[in-house]
Motif scaffolding. Sequence first.
Motif, PDB file in Angstrom:
ATOM      1  N   THR A  96       0.835  -1.201   0.000  1.00 11.07           N
ATOM      2  CA  THR A  96       0.000   0.000   0.000  1.00 11.07           C
ATOM      3  C   THR A  96       0.872   1.255   0.000  1.00 11.07           C
ATOM      4  O   THR A  96       0.657   2.180  -0.792  1.00 11.07           O
ATOM      5  CB  THR A  96      -0.929  -0.009   1.224  1.00 11.07           C
ATOM      6  N   THR A  97       1.857   1.296   0.865  1.00  9.15           N
ATOM      7  CA  THR A  97       2.770   2.440   0.922  1.00  9.15           C
ATOM      8  C   THR A  97       3.533   2.592  -0.386  1.00  9.15           C
ATOM      9  O   THR A  97       3.671   3.704  -0.908  1.00  9.15           O
ATOM     10  CB  THR A  97       3.747   2.283   2.107  1.00  9.15           C
ATOM     11  N   MET A  99       2.625   1.598  -3.345  1.00  9.69           N
ATOM     12  CA  MET A  99       1.694   2.049  -4.382  1.00  9.69           C
ATOM     13  C   MET A  99       1.473   3.560  -4.269  1.00  9.69           C
ATOM     14  O   MET A  99       1.487   4.273  -5.282  1.00  9.69           O
ATOM     15  CB  MET A  99       0.368   1.299  -4.269  1.00  9.69           C
ATOM     16  N   ASP A 100       1.273   4.055  -3.071  1.00 11.32           N
ATOM     17  CA  ASP A 100       1.085   5.495  -2.877  1.00 11.32           C
ATOM     18  C   ASP A 100       2.302   6.272  -3.381  1.00 11.32           C
ATOM     19  O   ASP A 100       2.161   7.288  -4.072  1.00 11.32           O
ATOM     20  CB  ASP A 100       0.828   5.820  -1.408  1.00 11.32           C
ATOM     21  N   GLN A 101       3.493   5.802  -3.042  1.00 12.07           N
ATOM     22  CA  GLN A 101       4.716   6.474  -3.490  1.00 12.07           C
ATOM     23  C   GLN A 101       4.836   6.435  -5.011  1.00 12.07           C
ATOM     24  O   GLN A 101       5.193   7.425  -5.646  1.00 12.07           O
ATOM     25  CB  GLN A 101       5.948   5.829  -2.854  1.00 12.07           C
ATOM     26  N   LEU A 103       2.426   6.083  -7.297  1.00  9.45           N
ATOM     27  CA  LEU A 103       1.415   6.903  -7.976  1.00  9.45           C
ATOM     28  C   LEU A 103       1.732   8.394  -7.894  1.00  9.45           C
ATOM     29  O   LEU A 103       1.297   9.158  -8.756  1.00  9.45           O
ATOM     30  CB  LEU A 103       0.019   6.605  -7.411  1.00  9.45           C
ATOM     31  N   LYS A 104       2.496   8.808  -6.898  1.00  9.60           N
ATOM     32  CA  LYS A 104       2.959  10.197  -6.846  1.00  9.60           C
ATOM     33  C   LYS A 104       4.037  10.438  -7.901  1.00  9.60           C
ATOM     34  O   LYS A 104       4.103  11.516  -8.487  1.00  9.60           O
ATOM     35  CB  LYS A 104       3.513  10.534  -5.458  1.00  9.60           C
ATOM     36  N   GLN A 107       2.389   9.902 -12.802  1.00  9.12           N
ATOM     37  CA  GLN A 107       1.084  10.555 -12.750  1.00  9.12           C
ATOM     38  C   GLN A 107       0.317  10.502 -14.063  1.00  9.12           C
ATOM     39  O   GLN A 107      -0.765  11.093 -14.158  1.00  9.12           O
ATOM     40  CB  GLN A 107       1.261  11.993 -12.283  1.00  9.12           C
ATOM     41  N   ILE A 125      -6.083  -2.812  -2.477  1.00 13.24           N
ATOM     42  CA  ILE A 125      -5.072  -1.759  -2.648  1.00 13.24           C
ATOM     43  C   ILE A 125      -5.443  -0.864  -3.820  1.00 13.24           C
ATOM     44  O   ILE A 125      -5.415   0.361  -3.709  1.00 13.24           O
ATOM     45  CB  ILE A 125      -3.670  -2.377  -2.845  1.00 13.24           C
ATOM     46  N   THR A 128      -8.907   1.171  -3.224  1.00 15.59           N
ATOM     47  CA  THR A 128      -8.803   2.269  -2.258  1.00 15.59           C
ATOM     48  C   THR A 128      -7.941   3.415  -2.786  1.00 15.59           C
ATOM     49  O   THR A 128      -7.939   4.498  -2.199  1.00 15.59           O
ATOM     50  CB  THR A 128      -8.252   1.793  -0.893  1.00 15.59           C
ATOM     51  N   ARG A 129      -7.255   3.193  -3.888  1.00 16.18           N
ATOM     52  CA  ARG A 129      -6.489   4.246  -4.543  1.00 16.18           C
ATOM     53  C   ARG A 129      -7.267   4.850  -5.717  1.00 16.18           C
ATOM     54  O   ARG A 129      -6.738   5.640  -6.475  1.00 16.18           O
ATOM     55  CB  ARG A 129      -5.155   3.694  -5.048  1.00 16.18           C
TER      56      ARG A 129
END
Length: 156
Positions: A96-97, A99-101, A103-104, A107, A125, A128-129
């Motif tokens: 999850t972490t 994936m967040d990194q 996707l930043k 873009q 995952i 929720t994104r």
Amino acid sequence: MNITLRDVEAGDLDQFFLFQQDADAAHMAGFAPTNPSDRSIFDHHWGEILNDENSLVRTIDVDGQPAGSIAVFRDEDCHEIMFWTDKQFWGQGITTTAMDQFLKEFQSRPLRARVVVDNLGSLRILETRGFKEVGEEQVFSNARAEVVTEKILQLN
């Protein structure tokens, strides 16, 4: 726990190859080459990904140790994301972490993903994104030796 993304290093590929040998993880992903223990097929596949100028590939690093990979590649008219985290790291929020990194960093949209319908962790995952289901496809899974249903999700 320090979770970062970094460029793939040569030694990471040895770890990725070992991760691919895990039958439970391959079953969950639904993805595996016909012969997962054939290193030459693995090296060819990764060579194509790493040398593709339309791809972005990162190692998921946990406290200095490769824990998996995350990548985007161009598939026909859209970018597609794929990720793999070694089973010892499941359920800890690492993917999850990562994936967040990722996707930043990446873009470009739309961004698609394909997930076997019973891979609930990966689906969660992605959903929720903001990934939304845009279709389903029946595909043959080497890892399961049967036809499976994959959800196609998209982030706009």
